[in-house]
Design a protein around this motif. Structure first.
Motif, PDB file in Angstrom:
ATOM      1  N   LEU A  11       0.711  -0.812  -0.252  1.00  0.00           N
ATOM      2  CA  LEU A  11      -0.088   0.205   0.225  1.00  0.00           C
ATOM      3  C   LEU A  11       0.978   1.254  -0.021  1.00  0.00           C
ATOM      4  N   ALA A  12       0.845   1.998  -1.026  1.00  0.00           N
ATOM      5  CA  ALA A  12       1.263   3.253  -1.001  1.00  0.00           C
ATOM      6  C   ALA A  12       0.652   4.188   0.058  1.00  0.00           C
ATOM      7  N   ARG A  13       1.878   4.711   1.001  1.00  0.00           N
ATOM      8  CA  ARG A  13       1.533   5.619   1.815  1.00  0.00           C
ATOM      9  C   ARG A  13       0.400   6.598   1.784  1.00  0.00           C
ATOM     10  N   GLU A  14       0.308   7.268   0.610  1.00  0.00           N
ATOM     11  CA  GLU A  14      -0.978   8.339   0.922  1.00  0.00           C
ATOM     12  C   GLU A  14      -2.363   6.683   0.802  1.00  0.00           C
ATOM     13  N   GLU A  15      -2.117   6.151   0.124  1.00  0.00           N
ATOM     14  CA  GLU A  15      -3.317   4.867   0.238  1.00  0.00           C
ATOM     15  C   GLU A  15      -4.098   4.484   1.663  1.00  0.00           C
ATOM     16  N   TRP A  16      -2.349   4.053   2.168  1.00  0.00           N
ATOM     17  CA  TRP A  16      -2.590   3.400   3.934  1.00  0.00           C
ATOM     18  C   TRP A  16      -2.766   4.416   4.906  1.00  0.00           C
ATOM     19  N   SER A  17      -2.376   5.961   4.604  1.00  0.00           N
ATOM     20  CA  SER A  17      -2.722   6.845   5.488  1.00  0.00           C
ATOM     21  C   SER A  17      -4.083   7.004   5.322  1.00  0.00           C
ATOM     22  N   ARG A  18      -4.987   7.036   4.220  1.00  0.00           N
ATOM     23  CA  ARG A  18      -5.876   7.276   3.896  1.00  0.00           C
ATOM     24  C   ARG A  18      -7.061   6.024   4.559  1.00  0.00           C
ATOM     25  N   LEU A  19      -6.379   5.010   4.700  1.00  0.00           N
ATOM     26  CA  LEU A  19      -7.293   4.185   5.764  1.00  0.00           C
ATOM     27  C   LEU A  19      -7.646   4.564   6.945  1.00  0.00           C
ATOM     28  N   GLU A  20      -5.871   4.118   7.253  1.00  0.00           N
ATOM     29  CA  GLU A  20      -6.416   5.011   8.951  1.00  0.00           C
ATOM     30  C   GLU A  20      -6.653   6.096   8.869  1.00  0.00           C
TER      31      GLU A  20
END
Length: 316
Positions: A11-20
């Motif tokens: 997961l790219a940082r932008e994607e996992w940061s959104r999920l988090e």
């Protein structure tokens, strides 16, 4: 870096940061009432159970885990989290700097928590295999107050809905068949011999069944105990199930919960299980909880299976 036999999902940082962030927002919404009551020094005899009986704090509930076989790109900060590990990686873009990716350290996790994983795996599988029972009608809560004096009650601020003598008669006139040890252990000494079963901690895997409200609430406990190998959405869904079950558990109890509101903001109303209509309503809700609990049990077991696969097939 541990991963499953299939390539780990990155997961790219932008994607996992959104999920988090979405997980934290949902968790904060679910705990807002509790946190506000705690700030004001107020009690809620129904919902407080989720924070006293289960040892999960709101800060732990909002901590998002992607689950096993997932790599979080550019997540060096996760290296300080328990049961996480980082590995150096490089973005394929020309001139991109080296980064630190993070994932669950399955070897460390199983080294410390392997016996817990085995127990939860066995318990959930046996619960799924067993035919649910829907005839207990929540009498475990009544057996917990049987022949008690008013000052002995756990919820001294709540009156008994039909009074002490009538409550005792309900216990005496109904067959009690509680299968859950963590409910049975709170029966009064006079009520314990009335139970058709005498569950123990050792026999819990042999007796646990999906129709039991307390077994349904405990899916939340097991998801929390497995920590980073359980995806965050599974943990929050299990919390919601436990909250919903707890409301019904207390609505069907001998305590009068009128005057308190549920998570929806609506007033809690009694489920009079001493009547035929109340029994039907309780069993109807019980069936729904059994279905939801079993769906969550499968999701927890899927997480365990993915973690075991990742442990068995580390990256070469």
């Amino acid at each position: 870096m541990p991963r499953s036999s299939a390539p780990a999902r990155v997961l790219a940082r932008e994607e996992w940061s959104r999920l988090e962030a979405a997980h934290r927002e949902r968790a904060d919404g679910l705990t807002a009432g509790h946190r506000e009551r705690r700030r004001l020094g107020e009690r809620h005899p129904v919902e407080d159970f989720l924070w006293t009986y289960y040892s999960v704090k709101p800060t732990e509930l909002r901590r998002w885990h992607p689950g096993p076989a997932v790599v979080l790109a550019d997540a060096a900060e996760r290296g300080a989290w328990r049961y996480y590990t980082t590995v150096s990686a490089r973005d394929p873009s020309p001139g991109a700097p080296e980064r630190a990716d993070a994932t669950v350290d399955l070897e460390a996790f199983f080294s410390r928590r392997g016996s817990t994983v085995d127990y939860v795996d066995t318990l959930l599988r046996r619960t799924l295999d067993r035919t649910p029972r829907f005839g207990c009608f929540g009498l475990h809560e009544w057996a917990m107050v049987y022949r008690m004096r008013p000052e002995q009650l756990r919820h001294v601020s709540l009156p008994l809905r039909i009074g002490h003598e009538a409550t005792d008669r309900v216990v005496e006139e109904h067959p009690i068949s509680c299968s859950h040890f963590d409910a049975f252990r709170f029966f009064t000494p006079e009520a314990a011999p009335l139970n058709a079963l005498q569950p123990t901690r050792e026999t819990q895997p042999e007796l646990e069944q999906a129709g039991c409200l307390h077994a349904g609430m405990d899916v939340y406990k097991w998801a929390a105990k497995l920590g980073p190998i359980v995806p965050g959405e599974v943990l929050l869904d299990a919390f919601v199930l436990a909250r919903d079950i707890r409301q019904v558990d207390m609505r069907a109890s001998p305590y009068d919960v009128r005057g308190f509101t549920g998570a929806s903001g609506s007033a809690l109303t009694p489920i009079p299980i001493e009547t035929a209509d109340g029994k039907r309503e309780y069993a109807r809700l019980q069936r729904g909880f059994a279905e939801r609990g079993n769906a969550l049990r499968l999701r927890v077991l899927d997480a365990i299976a993915a973690a075991r696969s990742g442990l068995a097939h580390p990256a070469g």
